[in-house]
Design a protein around this motif. Structure first.
Motif, short mmCIF file in Angstrom:
data_model
loop_
_atom_site.label_atom_id
_atom_site.label_comp_id
_atom_site.label_asym_id
_atom_site.label_seq_id
_atom_site.Cartn_x
_atom_site.Cartn_y
_atom_site.Cartn_z
N ILE A 125 34.63 41.68 49.21
CA ILE A 125 35.70 42.23 48.36
C ILE A 125 35.18 43.43 47.59
O ILE A 125 35.83 44.48 47.51
CB ILE A 125 36.22 41.14 47.40
CG1 ILE A 125 36.82 39.97 48.18
CG2 ILE A 125 37.23 41.71 46.41
CD1 ILE A 125 37.17 38.77 47.33
N ARG A 162 38.62 30.15 49.95
CA ARG A 162 39.23 30.06 48.61
C ARG A 162 39.72 31.42 48.12
O ARG A 162 40.57 31.49 47.23
CB ARG A 162 38.23 29.47 47.62
CG ARG A 162 37.88 28.01 47.91
CD ARG A 162 37.03 27.42 46.78
NE ARG A 162 36.54 26.11 47.13
CZ ARG A 162 35.31 25.85 47.58
NH1 ARG A 162 34.44 26.85 47.69
NH2 ARG A 162 34.94 24.63 47.89
N VAL A 163 39.15 32.49 48.65
CA VAL A 163 39.58 33.84 48.25
C VAL A 163 40.23 34.55 49.43
O VAL A 163 40.22 35.77 49.52
CB VAL A 163 38.40 34.66 47.71
CG1 VAL A 163 37.88 34.07 46.42
CG2 VAL A 163 37.26 34.76 48.74
N SER A 164 40.83 33.78 50.34
CA SER A 164 41.40 34.35 51.56
C SER A 164 42.51 35.35 51.26
O SER A 164 42.70 36.32 51.99
CB SER A 164 41.93 33.24 52.47
OG SER A 164 42.90 32.46 51.80
N GLN A 170 38.48 31.71 37.44
CA GLN A 170 37.85 31.63 38.75
C GLN A 170 38.39 32.70 39.67
O GLN A 170 37.67 33.32 40.44
CB GLN A 170 38.09 30.24 39.36
CG GLN A 170 37.35 29.11 38.66
CD GLN A 170 35.87 29.12 39.00
OE1 GLN A 170 35.49 29.44 40.10
NE2 GLN A 170 35.04 28.79 38.03
N GLU A 171 39.70 32.94 39.60
CA GLU A 171 40.34 33.94 40.44
C GLU A 171 39.93 35.34 40.03
O GLU A 171 39.69 36.21 40.86
CB GLU A 171 41.87 33.79 40.34
CG GLU A 171 42.67 34.64 41.28
CD GLU A 171 42.77 34.01 42.66
OE1 GLU A 171 43.36 34.65 43.53
OE2 GLU A 171 42.24 32.92 42.86
N ASP A 172 39.81 35.58 38.73
CA ASP A 172 39.58 36.93 38.22
C ASP A 172 38.22 37.46 38.59
O ASP A 172 38.07 38.64 38.90
CB ASP A 172 39.75 36.91 36.69
CG ASP A 172 39.54 38.30 36.10
OD1 ASP A 172 38.56 38.49 35.36
OD2 ASP A 172 40.35 39.19 36.39
N LYS A 174 32.22 37.13 46.92
CA LYS A 174 32.76 38.34 46.31
C LYS A 174 32.27 39.61 47.01
O LYS A 174 32.93 40.65 46.98
CB LYS A 174 32.36 38.41 44.83
CG LYS A 174 32.83 39.67 44.09
CD LYS A 174 32.35 39.68 42.66
CE LYS A 174 32.67 41.01 41.98
NZ LYS A 174 34.12 41.26 41.88
N HIS A 183 42.65 37.46 48.73
CA HIS A 183 42.00 38.74 48.41
C HIS A 183 41.44 39.40 49.66
O HIS A 183 41.47 40.62 49.80
CB HIS A 183 40.88 38.51 47.40
CG HIS A 183 41.33 38.02 46.07
ND1 HIS A 183 42.44 38.55 45.42
CD2 HIS A 183 40.84 37.05 45.26
CE1 HIS A 183 42.60 37.92 44.26
NE2 HIS A 183 41.65 37.01 44.14
N GLN A 235 29.50 32.03 45.07
CA GLN A 235 30.62 32.86 44.69
C GLN A 235 30.28 34.34 44.78
O GLN A 235 31.12 35.17 45.12
CB GLN A 235 31.07 32.52 43.26
CG GLN A 235 31.73 31.15 43.15
CD GLN A 235 31.99 30.75 41.71
OE1 GLN A 235 31.28 31.18 40.79
NE2 GLN A 235 32.99 29.91 41.50
N PHE A 240 36.48 37.35 41.17
CA PHE A 240 36.32 37.87 42.52
C PHE A 240 36.90 39.27 42.69
O PHE A 240 36.52 39.98 43.63
CB PHE A 240 36.98 36.91 43.53
CG PHE A 240 36.28 35.60 43.63
CD1 PHE A 240 35.09 35.49 44.33
CD2 PHE A 240 36.79 34.47 43.02
CE1 PHE A 240 34.42 34.28 44.42
CE2 PHE A 240 36.13 33.26 43.10
CZ PHE A 240 34.94 33.15 43.80
N VAL A 241 37.80 39.67 41.81
CA VAL A 241 38.38 41.00 41.93
C VAL A 241 37.99 41.90 40.76
O VAL A 241 38.25 43.10 40.78
CB VAL A 241 39.92 40.92 42.02
CG1 VAL A 241 40.33 40.22 43.30
CG2 VAL A 241 40.52 40.21 40.81
#
Length: 390
Positions: A61, A95-97, A37-39, A58, A99, A54, A41-42
């Protein structure tokens, strides 16, 4: 729950026993899912499963990473007011704060939609200050249809003032056509048109990313704020069955195939006026209006034509249903006018007799209907049918 089972509270022994009940495999699977899940986004390469929500989380970013790859030092500012189908957008961003902070992207939830729009407008003005820490700030405003209604004055004035050349603004307009969680059904394109805000209509998760980036690039080039319409079909709806139509809001996206490079019209194709089209010092309202109608809106049309944002769709029968519609950003064709099969069309003397114009998810609905009628690409050529995606 703890008090009923353990009147005196859990002891260290009972906690250890409960922890041991989870197998090593389950713990590793949970960790792997968290990392996956983390991967996504980047990640900039590879295939990743993601939802529409999602994808738009993204988006900032991805924009910042693209700027950095081009040697641009930019930041980002996101503000809006939640409402279906964008009711969970602020939570998705939180959730991606980590990043976002690492890329100098700020999320400020608006008290209401017009205050949020005014805040995004203010972030564009960073380019006017000599002591700025970044070259520009791209902005994302979000709100549902009624929020677009009440923000009309703020968005219209901000659009007239313009975006910064290394900033740009994307307005995410969430529309609830079926009135599932609204007091009235709404359609934001008409309001955005009145504000002179060009609007992009993605039809699936991949197009949310592609058109989102192109929308910000268009805003930078033309000086206009750019809208992007989102609905529950592209944001909310889950699609566990891969045999369903490609308008599902969750799907596998190959980042290697994304078309994210914007092509700017040459000076011969569009002559920029003196001073450009972006925000400037000491501007007056009459000059802003003149630039809007004489230069900025024509610049939008030139950019759209250069990047072939409108497409003629072609159906691919050799793929699975979720992948059978070619989504490459260059022109793709269904029916007469295909880039493939030109010789066949010439031999059969094919010509267009029926053109079907559609936008967003509606285009895929049309293609699905043609398939249900048993009309493939060759049949469409014989019948003289073309499907044009706006």
């Amino acid at each position: 729950m703890w008090r009923r089972r353990y009147p005196s509270g859990p002891t260290s022994d009972t906690v250890a026993t409960l922890e041991r009940r989870a197998s090593t495999g389950e713990i590793l699977q949970a960790k792997s899912r968290s990392e996956e899940q983390e991967d996504k986004f980047v990640a900039t390469r590879g295939r990743h499963y993601m939802s529409g929500m999602q994808a738009i989380a993204k988006l900032p970013i991805l924009m910042r990473d693209l700027d950095q790859a081009r040697g641009l030092e930019t930041g980002g500012f996101i503000s809006g007011y939640r409402g279906s189908p964008l009711g969970g957008y602020d939570q998705a961003l939180k959730r991606v704060s980590g990043h976002l902070r690492a890329r100098r992207i700020e999320l400020v939830e608006g008290i209401n939609e017009e205050i949020a729009a005014t805040s995004v407008w203010g972030a564009q003005q960073v380019c006017l200050f000599a002591d700025r820490e970044v070259e520009g700030v791209f902005g994302i405003w979000y709100g549902k249809g009624p929020g677009v209604d009440r923000s009309g004055d703020a968005i219209k004035h901000a659009n007239m003032a313009g975006s910064s050349s290394l900033g740009g603004v994307l307005c995410l307009a969430g529309d609830d056509h079926a009135c599932k969680s609204s007091t009235l059904p709404h359609q934001s394109e008409l309001n955005l048109r009145d504000m002179n805000v060009p609007t992009l209509v993605p039809g699936n998760v991949r197009e949310l990313l592609e058109l989102g980036i192109l929308g910000l690039e268009l805003s930078r080039y033309s000086g206009c704020w750019v809208g992007m319409k989102v609905t529950s079909l592209t944001i909310d709806r889950s699609c566990p069955d891969s045999s369903l139509v490609p308008t599902c809001s969750s799907c596998s996206v190959n980042f290697d195939d994304l078309s994210l490079q914007a092509c700017l019209p040459s000076q011969e194709e569009f002559a920029m006026p003196e001073g450009g089209l972006n925000m400037r010092h000491g501007d007056d309202w009459n000059s802003q209006e003149m630039r809007m109608y004489k230069y900025k809106l024509p610049a939008v049309r030139k950019f759209a034509r250069k990047n072939r944002l409108d497409k003629v769709k072609r159906q691919e029968q050799s793929r699975s249903t979720c992948q059978r519609y070619d989504l490459v950003a260059c022109q793709v064709v269904f029916g007469v006018g295909a880039d493939v099969g030109k010789e066949e069309e010439k031999e059969k003397g094919a010509r267009r007799r029926l053109g079907i114009v559609s936008a967003g998810t509606t285009c895929y609905d049309v293609l699905e209907c043609l398939e249900m009628l048993g009309i493939n690409n060759q049949d469409a050529v014989k019948l003289g049918i073309s499907v044009y995606k706006v």
